[in-house]
Structures are given as structure tokens and as C-alpha cells.
Design an enzyme around this catalytic site. Structure first.
Site, mmCIF file in Angstrom:
data_model
loop_
_atom_site.group_PDB
_atom_site.id
_atom_site.type_symbol
_atom_site.label_atom_id
_atom_site.label_comp_id
_atom_site.label_asym_id
_atom_site.label_seq_id
_atom_site.Cartn_x
_atom_site.Cartn_y
_atom_site.Cartn_z
ATOM 1 C CE LYS A 11 47.017 27.882 82.752
ATOM 2 N NZ LYS A 11 47.818 28.835 83.570
ATOM 3 C CE1 TYR A 51 45.687 27.517 88.421
ATOM 4 C CE2 TYR A 51 43.528 27.944 87.485
ATOM 5 C CZ TYR A 51 44.845 27.539 87.336
ATOM 6 O OH TYR A 51 45.317 27.151 86.102
ATOM 7 C CG ASN A 114 50.569 30.385 81.671
ATOM 8 O OD1 ASN A 114 49.410 29.972 81.692
ATOM 9 N ND2 ASN A 114 51.362 30.338 82.730
ATOM 10 C CG HIS A 117 47.164 23.524 85.048
ATOM 11 N ND1 HIS A 117 47.621 24.248 86.130
ATOM 12 C CD2 HIS A 117 46.945 22.259 85.510
ATOM 13 C CE1 HIS A 117 47.658 23.454 87.199
ATOM 14 N NE2 HIS A 117 47.249 22.244 86.846
ATOM 15 C CD GLU A 128 46.231 20.432 89.638
ATOM 16 O OE1 GLU A 128 46.760 21.321 90.305
ATOM 17 O OE2 GLU A 128 46.706 20.008 88.552
HETATM 18 N N1 UDP Z 1 50.143 33.528 87.242
HETATM 19 C C1 UDP Z 1 50.027 34.879 86.974
HETATM 20 N N2 UDP Z 1 51.004 35.734 87.468
HETATM 21 C C2 UDP Z 1 52.065 35.285 88.199
HETATM 22 C C3 UDP Z 1 52.169 33.917 88.468
HETATM 23 C C4 UDP Z 1 51.192 33.056 87.974
HETATM 24 O O1 UDP Z 1 49.084 35.309 86.337
HETATM 25 O O2 UDP Z 1 52.895 36.100 88.615
HETATM 26 C C5 UDP Z 1 49.110 32.602 86.728
HETATM 27 C C6 UDP Z 1 49.575 31.843 85.495
HETATM 28 O O3 UDP Z 1 48.451 31.638 84.657
HETATM 29 C C7 UDP Z 1 50.062 30.553 86.113
HETATM 30 C C8 UDP Z 1 49.041 30.330 87.216
HETATM 31 O O4 UDP Z 1 48.789 31.644 87.726
HETATM 32 O O5 UDP Z 1 50.085 29.512 85.161
HETATM 33 C C9 UDP Z 1 49.484 29.436 88.348
HETATM 34 O O6 UDP Z 1 50.727 29.900 88.851
HETATM 35 P P1 UDP Z 1 51.919 28.890 89.157
HETATM 36 O O7 UDP Z 1 52.946 29.639 89.926
HETATM 37 O O8 UDP Z 1 51.360 27.641 89.769
HETATM 38 O O9 UDP Z 1 52.517 28.595 87.702
HETATM 39 P P2 UDP Z 1 52.479 27.256 86.816
HETATM 40 O O10 UDP Z 1 52.522 26.084 87.748
HETATM 41 O O11 UDP Z 1 51.199 27.303 86.013
HETATM 42 O O12 UDP Z 1 53.691 27.345 85.932
HETATM 43 MG MG MG Z 2 51.309 25.620 89.332
#
Ligand code: UDP
Ligand code: MG
Length: 139
Positions: A11, A51, A114, A117, A128
Site C-alpha cells: 500500500k 474496494y 497497514n 493487502h 483482484e
Molecule cells: N480499514 C480501515 N478501518 C477499519 C477497517 C479497515 O481503515 O476499521 C482499511 C484497512 O486499510 C484495511 C482495508 O480497509 O486493510 C480493508 O478492510 P478489511 O476489513 O478487508 O481488512 P483486511 O482484509 O485488509 O485485513
Molecule cells: Mg479484506
């Protein structure tokens, strides 16, 4: 359905913090083979499409703005049990909860920024991967 491929992005924070090399090294050291790779930047519109599954979530607008804020590295990875093994390698969404040694534990600073991805299912890994790469760009 294929079970040995997943899709990843380093990211904008991971790129800005100069972790491309370290993250790719950890990924290949964990046994993943890079099948396709691209250094690029998402427009807000493309980030919104990528997204779209999160469109109703409160963090969606911030996520789209963050993911289009700078360049990213997109890649397709191959390994047995790729989706689950890669989710284990990256760790929990919130880096504060990510296990020691995971990519988010090592390279990420916050729940929103974070570093990495990883696809959450074989079906989404295919969707994707196709979002970024044609068949001719997958080796
Ligand atoms: N995210 C965020 N706040 C939250 C949850 C998710 O900013 O409370 C962002 C974070 O960058 C995350 C992405 O949205 O990686 C997608 O969320 P997901 O729940 O799919 O998490 P992931 O699969 O990336 O662990
Ligand atoms: Mg996810």
C-alpha cells in the site's frame, strides 16, 4: 477454482516508508513465487472500484483517498494454500493486534495504513488479479 494463487498490494504507506524491498523479500522467503507484478498508482475512481465491497463501511472514503494517495506495488503470488497462508503472513488488519513477525506487525503503523493487502478468498484473489493483470502479464 484455483487454490494456489493470491493477490497482494504494497500500500502507499509501505511504498512511502521504503519497505518495497523488505516486504518482497519476506514474501519470497515465505515461499511465495511472484507470478505478476506492477508498480503503479490508483486513481480515486479505480481505488473506489477495487474496494467497492466496502462501499457501505464508515471507513470507505478514507480508504479510497489513502489507497490513491501514492504509488503501490500490485502482485499475484503463487504457493499451495496461497490465500490462507498469505493472510497468516500479513497478520491482523490492525497492526497493534498482528502477531510478531507478520508483515503488518513489522511494517505497518495503523489500522487504516497497514502496509499490505491480501485477498480474503480464492474467488476474490481471481477478481483482484484480473483487476490489474491480463493473462499475458501472468507468468
Ligand atoms: N480499514 C480501515 N478501518 C477499519 C477497517 C479497515 O481503515 O476499521 C482499511 C484497512 O486499510 C484495511 C482495508 O480497509 O486493510 C480493508 O478492510 P478489511 O476489513 O478487508 O481488512 P483486511 O482484509 O485488509 O485485513
Ligand atoms: Mg479484506
Amino acid at each position: 477454482m484455483r487454490t494456489n494463487r493470491t493477490f497482494t498490494m504494497i500500500k502507499p504507506d509501505g511504498v512511502a516508508n521504503n519497505y518495497i524491498g523488505a516486504i518482497l523479500n519476506d514474501i519470497t522467503a515465505a515461499g511465495f513465487k511472484i507470478i505478476a507484478m506492477k508498480y503503479t498508482q490508483l486513481s480515486p475512481s479505480l481505488a473506489g472500484k477495487f474496494y467497492a465491497i466496502h462501499a457501505e463501511r464508515p471507513f470507505y472514503n478514507d480508504l479510497v483517498s489513502f489507497m490513491s494517495s501514492g504509488p503501490i506495488v500490485a502482485a499475484i503470488l503463487e504457493k499451495d494454500n496461497a490465500v490462507a497462508d498469505f493472510r497468516t503472513l500479513i497478520g491482523a488488519t490492525d497492526p497493534a493486534k498482528a502477531d510478531a513477525g507478520t508483515l503488518r506487525n513489522k511494517y505497518a503503523a495503523s489500522m487504516s495504513e497497514n502496509a499490505v493487502h491480501g485477498s480474503d478468498s480464492n474467488a476474490n484473489a481471481e477478481i483482484e488479479s484480473a483487476f490489474y493483470f491480463t493473462a499475458f502479464e501472468q507468468f
